[in-house]
Scaffold this motif. Structure first.
Motif, PDB file in Angstrom:
ATOM      1  N   CYS A 120       0.836  -1.202   0.000  1.00  0.00           N
ATOM      2  CA  CYS A 120       0.000   0.000   0.000  1.00  0.00           C
ATOM      3  C   CYS A 120       0.873   1.256   0.000  1.00  0.00           C
ATOM      4  O   CYS A 120       0.612   2.208  -0.737  1.00  0.00           O
TER       5      CYS A 120
ATOM      6  N   GLU B 168      -8.239   2.049   2.101  1.00  0.00           N
ATOM      7  CA  GLU B 168      -9.501   1.367   2.389  1.00  0.00           C
ATOM      8  C   GLU B 168      -9.449  -0.091   1.963  1.00  0.00           C
ATOM      9  O   GLU B 168      -9.988  -0.972   2.649  1.00  0.00           O
ATOM     10  N   SER B 169      -8.783  -0.356   0.831  1.00  0.00           N
ATOM     11  CA  SER B 169      -8.613  -1.736   0.374  1.00  0.00           C
ATOM     12  C   SER B 169      -7.787  -2.532   1.372  1.00  0.00           C
ATOM     13  O   SER B 169      -8.087  -3.697   1.677  1.00  0.00           O
TER      14      SER B 169
ATOM     15  N   GLN C 200     -11.849 -11.478  10.810  1.00  0.00           N
ATOM     16  CA  GLN C 200     -13.086 -12.237  10.961  1.00  0.00           C
ATOM     17  C   GLN C 200     -12.849 -13.720  10.754  1.00  0.00           C
ATOM     18  O   GLN C 200     -13.412 -14.560  11.485  1.00  0.00           O
TER      19      GLN C 200
ATOM     20  N   LEU D  97      -7.471  -1.866   4.644  1.00  0.00           N
ATOM     21  CA  LEU D  97      -8.275  -2.073   5.848  1.00  0.00           C
ATOM     22  C   LEU D  97      -9.315  -3.170   5.633  1.00  0.00           C
ATOM     23  O   LEU D  97      -9.579  -3.978   6.531  1.00  0.00           O
ATOM     24  N   SER D  98      -9.902  -3.205   4.454  1.00  0.00           N
ATOM     25  CA  SER D  98     -10.892  -4.237   4.154  1.00  0.00           C
ATOM     26  C   SER D  98     -10.277  -5.625   4.217  1.00  0.00           C
ATOM     27  O   SER D  98     -10.870  -6.563   4.753  1.00  0.00           O
ATOM     28  N   SER D  99      -9.070  -5.744   3.659  1.00  0.00           N
ATOM     29  CA  SER D  99      -8.389  -7.052   3.691  1.00  0.00           C
ATOM     30  C   SER D  99      -8.061  -7.457   5.122  1.00  0.00           C
ATOM     31  O   SER D  99      -8.164  -8.634   5.486  1.00  0.00           O
ATOM     32  N   GLN D 100      -7.691  -6.502   5.950  1.00  0.00           N
ATOM     33  CA  GLN D 100      -7.366  -6.816   7.341  1.00  0.00           C
ATOM     34  C   GLN D 100      -8.613  -7.209   8.120  1.00  0.00           C
ATOM     35  O   GLN D 100      -8.573  -8.091   8.982  1.00  0.00           O
ATOM     36  N   THR D 101      -9.751  -6.588   7.838  1.00  0.00           N
ATOM     37  CA  THR D 101     -11.008  -6.917   8.521  1.00  0.00           C
ATOM     38  C   THR D 101     -11.439  -8.333   8.181  1.00  0.00           C
ATOM     39  O   THR D 101     -11.870  -9.102   9.047  1.00  0.00           O
ATOM     40  N   CYS D 102     -11.311  -8.695   6.898  1.00  0.00           N
ATOM     41  CA  CYS D 102     -11.662 -10.057   6.465  1.00  0.00           C
ATOM     42  C   CYS D 102     -10.778 -11.085   7.146  1.00  0.00           C
ATOM     43  O   CYS D 102     -11.254 -12.125   7.622  1.00  0.00           O
TER      44      CYS D 102
END
Length: 435
Positions: A298, A419-420, A430, A422-427
């Motif tokens: 990133c 944002e991409s 989970q 952060l999205s990968s880290q959230t997935c």
């Protein structure tokens, strides 16, 4: 007159061209815009090194095919009837000096030209001659500025391809500003500059005003400044105040823009070091490998986006602002010349009233001529002022709008990248929670 001998060419590669138009749009570094009026790198010792790794890269110096070819000249003869291009810088060496010349290619449909196409080579001193002749012929018109003399300070290595390209672009704009001007474009010296061979131009240069003539003009200017202007029209007083305010603001804007560029350049250099650290760290942190590599990726992409923004800042914003810094100096000079003409007229009128002159008939004739001269000067300046102001507002408005769009694009791209991430880290989080 015998033609002057052809200089020896060095560091030339006419056949080596960049693809497309990249060299025409290459960025300008603010470092190449740091100038000093007391020094000039146009002429320097023949023994100075020119072949270091940073100088005269053929890919930078050789321009793509002439910009003339970008215009559909035949399709719009009523819109524009003359096209001028400055390209293909070359280094020349003779027994005394080393200097740079530029190819000046002209294409025109005007009847006063003997041909429809011309190609000559000119050095910086030739541009100075043209500007001087235009100023002499049209003292109250706003002559476009030339790039300043480059600061030497004993550092020949700063005479690089970046500086040459910066100067080439500025010289190209200078000639095209003249070509687009409704009066300057028909100046005879401009025609000679575009068409005469080197030895012919040298002959014309020798026909300029002599030393005593120039001294006389200087003495008149000093005398005018000492006497002052008693009857300056209010409109020119207001214009003079506008120019003073404009000069102050544009100079501050120029300094701040260059400082911002340097700060952003430092930020870019920091990003270049910041990303690889995360990659190295990932080698010793098995549980953080994906996160660290994602951060590094990133940051690397943000680094490239930031570099693009910096290139646009240095290539699109700073040169325009600096050009209008030079324009502000030109405007101040034009108003002084107008005042000089009026001061001479006022002095003659005062002499007539006080009966200081022996021959009043001759004095009345002089006064009538000077009155006409003042009126012509005023009308020329007012008309050119309106034209210049419209161009200035259009140039700066377009420049600021483009920079705003570039800024928005930069932040949107960086935001999307983060944002991409952060999205990968959230997935990933989970998935680890479910397990």
């Amino acid at each position: 007159m015998e033609p002057e001998s052809e200089p020896k060419y060095v560091a030339v590669s006419p056949g080596c061209l960049t693809s497309g138009h990249s060299s025409l749009l290459s960025p300008l570094s603010p470092d190449a815009l740091q100038f000093d009026e007391d020094d000039d790198l146009e002429v320097f010792s023949k023994g100075a090194a020119l072949s270091d790794g940073n100088s005269f890269s053929p890919l930078m110096l050789a321009s793509p095919s002439s910009m003339i070819n970008q215009y559909k000249f035949e399709d719009e003869p009523d819109v524009k009837d003359i096209f001028v291009t400055v390209d293909e810088p070359e280094s020349h060496v003779n027994a005394i000096e080393t200097f740079i010349t530029y190819r000046i290619a002209t294409k025109t449909s005007r009847s006063q030209f003997d041909s429809c196409e011309f190609e000559v080579r000119r050095r910086y001193q030739d541009f100075l001659w043209l500007k001087s002749r235009l100023e002499d012929a049209h003292p109250t018109l706003i002559i476009p500025p030339l790039p300043e003399k480059f600061i030497v300070r004993g550092m020949v290595e700063r005479f690089t391809e970046e500086f040459i390209e910066t100067r080439r672009k500025a010289l190209h704009k200078f000639l095209n500003r003249i070509a687009d001007h409704p009066t300057l474009t028909f100046n005879e010296d401009f025609k000679i500059f575009l068409t005469a061979q080197a030895w012919e131009l040298t002959s014309h240069k020798k026909q300029g005003p002599g030393l005593f003539s120039r001294m006389g003009q200087t003495i008149k200017a000093v005398a005018s400044s000492v006497r002052g202007i008693k009857n300056r029209p209010d409109e020119f007083t207001e214009l003079g105040e506008y120019v003073d305010a404009f000069s102050q603001k544009i100079n501050v804007l120029d300094k701040i823009s260059q400082r911002i560029y340097k700060e952003q350049k430092g930020y870019y250099e920091g990003l270049k070091e910041y990303g690889p650290v995360h990659t190295l760290w990932s080698a010793s942190e098995e549980e953080l490998v994906d996160s660290l590599k994602g951060m590094a990726n990133c940051i690397d992409k943000c680094c490239k986006v930031t570099d693009t923004l910096n290139l646009k800042l240095s290539g699109e914003l700073i040169p325009i602002i600096h050009e209008y810094v030079l324009y502000s100096e030109t405007l101040s000079g034009v108003f002084k010349k107008r005042d000089q003409i009026q001061a001479e007229y006022d002095y003659k009128v005062e002499a007539s009233i006080n009966k200081k002159a022996d021959n009043t008939d001759n004095l009345k004739e002089e006064i009538e001529k000077l009155e006409d001269k003042v009126e012509c000067a005023n009308n020329a300046l007012k008309a050119d002022w309106e034209r210049w102001k419209q161009n200035m507002q259009s140039d700066l408005s377009a420049t600021f709008t483009n920079m705003a769009e570039n800024r928005i694009s930069h932040y949107e791209e960086c935001l999307a990248l983060w944002e991409s991430f952060l999205s990968s880290q959230t997935c990933d989080f989970q998935m680890d929670t479910k397990e």
